[in-house]
Design a protein around this motif. Structure first.
Motif, mmCIF file in Angstrom:
data_model
loop_
_atom_site.group_PDB
_atom_site.id
_atom_site.type_symbol
_atom_site.label_atom_id
_atom_site.label_comp_id
_atom_site.label_asym_id
_atom_site.label_seq_id
_atom_site.Cartn_x
_atom_site.Cartn_y
_atom_site.Cartn_z
ATOM 1 N N PRO A 1 0.756 -1.006 0.077
ATOM 2 C CA PRO A 1 0.251 0.051 -0.030
ATOM 3 C C PRO A 1 1.012 1.237 -0.509
ATOM 4 O O PRO A 1 -0.048 1.888 -0.148
ATOM 5 C CB PRO A 1 -1.308 -0.152 1.255
ATOM 6 C CG PRO A 1 -0.864 -1.744 1.683
ATOM 7 C CD PRO A 1 0.367 -1.601 1.357
ATOM 8 N N SER A 2 2.062 1.264 0.482
ATOM 9 C CA SER A 2 2.842 2.479 0.123
ATOM 10 C C SER A 2 3.273 2.899 -0.717
ATOM 11 O O SER A 2 3.613 3.665 -1.296
ATOM 12 C CB SER A 2 4.873 1.990 1.361
ATOM 13 O OG SER A 2 4.702 1.207 0.261
ATOM 14 N N LEU A 3 2.885 2.116 -2.067
ATOM 15 C CA LEU A 3 3.692 1.922 -3.034
ATOM 16 C C LEU A 3 5.164 2.660 -3.686
ATOM 17 O O LEU A 3 5.234 2.360 -5.208
ATOM 18 C CB LEU A 3 2.318 3.122 -4.005
ATOM 19 C CG LEU A 3 1.495 2.688 -4.342
ATOM 20 C CD1 LEU A 3 0.296 3.861 -4.351
ATOM 21 C CD2 LEU A 3 0.887 1.546 -4.815
ATOM 22 N N ARG A 4 5.890 2.073 -2.756
ATOM 23 C CA ARG A 4 7.215 2.674 -2.809
ATOM 24 C C ARG A 4 7.699 1.431 -4.027
ATOM 25 O O ARG A 4 8.527 1.913 -4.833
ATOM 26 C CB ARG A 4 7.704 2.198 -1.542
ATOM 27 C CG ARG A 4 8.216 0.803 -0.977
ATOM 28 C CD ARG A 4 8.853 1.080 -0.116
ATOM 29 N NE ARG A 4 9.370 -0.441 0.578
ATOM 30 C CZ ARG A 4 10.458 -1.173 0.854
ATOM 31 N NH1 ARG A 4 11.118 -0.842 0.224
ATOM 32 N NH2 ARG A 4 9.787 -2.510 1.627
ATOM 33 N N PHE A 5 7.895 0.121 -3.834
ATOM 34 C CA PHE A 5 7.798 -0.516 -5.458
ATOM 35 C C PHE A 5 7.591 -0.330 -6.650
ATOM 36 O O PHE A 5 7.490 -0.087 -7.115
ATOM 37 C CB PHE A 5 7.462 -2.205 -4.984
ATOM 38 C CG PHE A 5 8.394 -3.286 -3.965
ATOM 39 C CD1 PHE A 5 9.382 -3.167 -4.654
ATOM 40 C CD2 PHE A 5 8.063 -3.060 -2.696
ATOM 41 C CE1 PHE A 5 10.509 -4.532 -3.646
ATOM 42 C CE2 PHE A 5 8.598 -3.462 -1.906
ATOM 43 C CZ PHE A 5 9.763 -4.373 -1.886
ATOM 44 N N ALA A 6 5.868 0.177 -6.874
ATOM 45 C CA ALA A 6 5.932 1.000 -7.629
ATOM 46 C C ALA A 6 6.284 2.058 -8.410
ATOM 47 O O ALA A 6 6.257 2.193 -9.437
ATOM 48 C CB ALA A 6 4.609 0.784 -7.591
ATOM 49 N N PRO B 1 -4.795 5.795 6.543
ATOM 50 C CA PRO B 1 -3.726 5.940 6.003
ATOM 51 C C PRO B 1 -3.193 4.647 7.194
ATOM 52 O O PRO B 1 -2.336 3.549 7.004
ATOM 53 C CB PRO B 1 -2.533 6.316 6.137
ATOM 54 C CG PRO B 1 -4.065 8.377 5.394
ATOM 55 C CD PRO B 1 -4.901 7.318 6.192
ATOM 56 N N GLN B 2 -3.683 4.814 8.574
ATOM 57 C CA GLN B 2 -3.224 4.241 9.623
ATOM 58 C C GLN B 2 -3.091 2.515 9.415
ATOM 59 O O GLN B 2 -2.433 1.540 9.880
ATOM 60 C CB GLN B 2 -3.965 4.587 10.850
ATOM 61 C CG GLN B 2 -3.187 5.949 11.372
ATOM 62 C CD GLN B 2 -1.970 6.079 11.488
ATOM 63 O OE1 GLN B 2 -1.101 5.422 12.124
ATOM 64 N NE2 GLN B 2 -0.910 7.459 11.223
ATOM 65 N N GLN B 3 -4.678 2.665 8.460
ATOM 66 C CA GLN B 3 -4.927 1.234 8.681
ATOM 67 C C GLN B 3 -4.320 0.120 7.286
ATOM 68 O O GLN B 3 -4.439 -1.453 7.216
ATOM 69 C CB GLN B 3 -6.429 0.437 8.149
ATOM 70 C CG GLN B 3 -7.433 1.569 9.053
ATOM 71 C CD GLN B 3 -8.737 0.960 8.449
ATOM 72 O OE1 GLN B 3 -9.533 1.659 7.822
ATOM 73 N NE2 GLN B 3 -9.931 0.329 9.509
ATOM 74 N N ARG B 4 -3.283 1.028 6.569
ATOM 75 C CA ARG B 4 -2.471 0.597 5.330
ATOM 76 C C ARG B 4 -2.203 -0.956 6.233
ATOM 77 O O ARG B 4 -1.461 -1.259 5.197
ATOM 78 C CB ARG B 4 -2.446 1.400 4.693
ATOM 79 C CG ARG B 4 -3.458 2.317 3.646
ATOM 80 C CD ARG B 4 -3.174 3.386 3.239
ATOM 81 N NE ARG B 4 -4.392 4.391 2.744
ATOM 82 C CZ ARG B 4 -4.180 5.160 1.713
ATOM 83 N NH1 ARG B 4 -3.335 5.503 1.247
ATOM 84 N NH2 ARG B 4 -5.590 5.822 1.414
ATOM 85 N N GLY B 5 -0.907 -0.463 7.149
ATOM 86 C CA GLY B 5 -0.340 -1.163 7.130
ATOM 87 C C GLY B 5 -1.128 -2.796 8.282
ATOM 88 O O GLY B 5 -0.394 -3.753 8.936
ATOM 89 N N GLU B 6 -2.294 -2.972 7.968
ATOM 90 C CA GLU B 6 -2.243 -4.208 8.698
ATOM 91 C C GLU B 6 -1.710 -5.192 7.778
ATOM 92 O O GLU B 6 -2.007 -5.182 6.387
ATOM 93 C CB GLU B 6 -4.229 -3.987 8.497
ATOM 94 C CG GLU B 6 -4.333 -2.655 9.740
ATOM 95 C CD GLU B 6 -6.019 -2.584 10.153
ATOM 96 O OE1 GLU B 6 -7.333 -3.745 9.809
ATOM 97 O OE2 GLU B 6 -7.318 -2.327 10.060
ATOM 98 N N TYR C 1 -6.447 3.352 -3.787
ATOM 99 C CA TYR C 1 -5.742 2.504 -1.602
ATOM 100 C C TYR C 1 -6.890 3.870 -1.340
ATOM 101 O O TYR C 1 -7.363 3.944 0.050
ATOM 102 C CB TYR C 1 -4.829 2.412 -2.034
ATOM 103 C CG TYR C 1 -4.038 1.425 -1.429
ATOM 104 C CD1 TYR C 1 -4.395 0.761 -0.557
ATOM 105 C CD2 TYR C 1 -2.799 1.488 -3.061
ATOM 106 C CE1 TYR C 1 -3.737 -1.082 -1.278
ATOM 107 C CE2 TYR C 1 -2.123 -0.091 -2.553
ATOM 108 C CZ TYR C 1 -2.493 -0.205 -2.577
ATOM 109 O OH TYR C 1 -2.476 -1.886 -2.393
ATOM 110 N N ASP C 2 -6.732 5.018 -2.027
ATOM 111 C CA ASP C 2 -7.660 6.157 -1.124
ATOM 112 C C ASP C 2 -9.217 6.486 -0.604
ATOM 113 O O ASP C 2 -9.281 6.184 -0.090
ATOM 114 C CB ASP C 2 -7.013 7.730 -1.940
ATOM 115 C CG ASP C 2 -5.655 8.441 -1.847
ATOM 116 O OD1 ASP C 2 -5.203 7.468 -0.971
ATOM 117 O OD2 ASP C 2 -5.311 9.471 -2.829
#
Length: 328
Positions: A189-194, A221-226, A214-215
């Motif tokens: 979800p961070s999209l760093r790879f993309a 955004p706090q949930q995206r680490g689940e 994702y938005d």
């Protein structure tokens, strides 16, 4: 390898009138209408009914008192398998109609009953509702078709949901899966790879399209680490064997490869099928892109091999046990 020639011509044609409108420039309804209009279906000749599959729609009840539709595809040839299929579309777009032909191909190719889930979508129903519906669909499938080898499958957003369903089944024991089919899964979800990849835009899906999805799907955004969202940070141990398909010219390619690697590290048997020269969504393009059809067949052949191996292992276990008793 270079981008497939037919895909290159398709992208050039789409750009002829100027760059296509981004998802952010449209309303959700406009985006859904465009997705459905672009969902590629085979141009069948007159009299060709396509794969020998019959269909029936049903309703699945949810814990919150609502319900959603599932479409059951029954093939003429039955191999004792069932697939819960979760469509793609960034958790916002797509439905069981956009993926109808895909499910027909899966059913006919695998000799499997396919249950396609019309899970509720964001933004009307953000996370975790689509995931909870996907879990409910898999449980409904398991109850409705007991005794079959059960596969959890999906493309794009549906692949992400599939891993979440598999983790829930592992933790609750409510469903037993024989395999996972994960086509170009979003896993980061961070999209760093993309964002750091070789093809962040220009190939039918962009990093910004994924950020838009994702938005709407996970506005907090706090949930995206689940674990059900950040698959690369999740505990994937004891999940069923997986077939992972990626596409070379896809912003999600690198995280799909990373997910396949992580599954291996966590002890899951994985078969990775790269899609050389292909783009995100190629499973929907089999009618007009021969290379996409070839890769899709290979994906399904790998899944068939996984299921055959699992069944052979189960069938040989009693004989091996009896032989061990005799030797003792």
């Amino acid at each position: 390898m270079p981008l497939d020639r037919i895909l290159r011509n398709l992208i050039t044609w789409q750009r002829a009138g100027g760059p296509p409108a981004s998802l952010r420039a449209m309303t959700v309804e406009q985006a859904r209408e465009r997705y459905l209009a672009n969902a590629v279906r085979p141009r069948r000749p007159e009299g060709d009914a396509g794969p020998a599959v019959t269909t029936a729609d049903h309703r699945v009840d949810t814990a919150d008192g609502s319900s959603f539709r599932v479409r059951v595809y029954t093939p003429a040839s039955d191999e004792g398998r069932v697939v819960t299929y979760l469509h793609g579309g960034g958790w916002v777009l797509g439905d069981i109609d956009s993926h109808d032909w895909v499910c027909r191909i899966v059913a006919a190719s695998l000799g499997a009953v396919v249950v396609s889930a019309d899970y509720r979508r964001a933004p009307e129903f953000p996370y975790p509702t689509p995931l909870l519906d996907a879990i409910a669909a898999a449980r409904w499938t398991s109850r409705s078709f007991p005794g079959r080898d059960h596969v959890i499958a999906g493309d794009s957003a549906g692949a992400s949901l599939s891993v979440g369903v598999a983790m829930d089944a592992r933790d609750t024991g409510d469903v037993e899966f024989a395999a996972q089919l994960l086509l170009y899964p979003p896993a980061d979800p961070s999209l760093r790879f993309a964002a750091a990849g070789a093809h962040p835009e220009g190939y039918l899906l962009s990093v910004d399209d994924m950020a838009w999805s994702y938005d709407l799907y996970v506005p907090d955004p706090q949930q995206r680490g689940e674990p059900a969202l950040d698959l690369l940070g999740a505990d994937l141990r004891h999940l069923p064997p997986a077939v992972v398909g990626t596409a070379e010219f896809d912003p999600l390619r690198d995280e799909g490869v990373e997910l396949a690697d992580k599954l291996c590290v966590d002890g899951v048997a994985v078969r990775h099928v790269p899609g050389p020269g292909l783009v995100h969504g190629y499973f929907l393009m089999q009618d007009i892109v021969p290379a996409a059809a070839v890769c899709a067949r290979r994906v399904l052949e790998e899944l068939d091999a996984v299921l055959r191996s699992a069944r052979e292992g189960r069938e040989s276990a009693p004989a091996a046990y009896a032989e061990a008793l005799r030797e003792s």
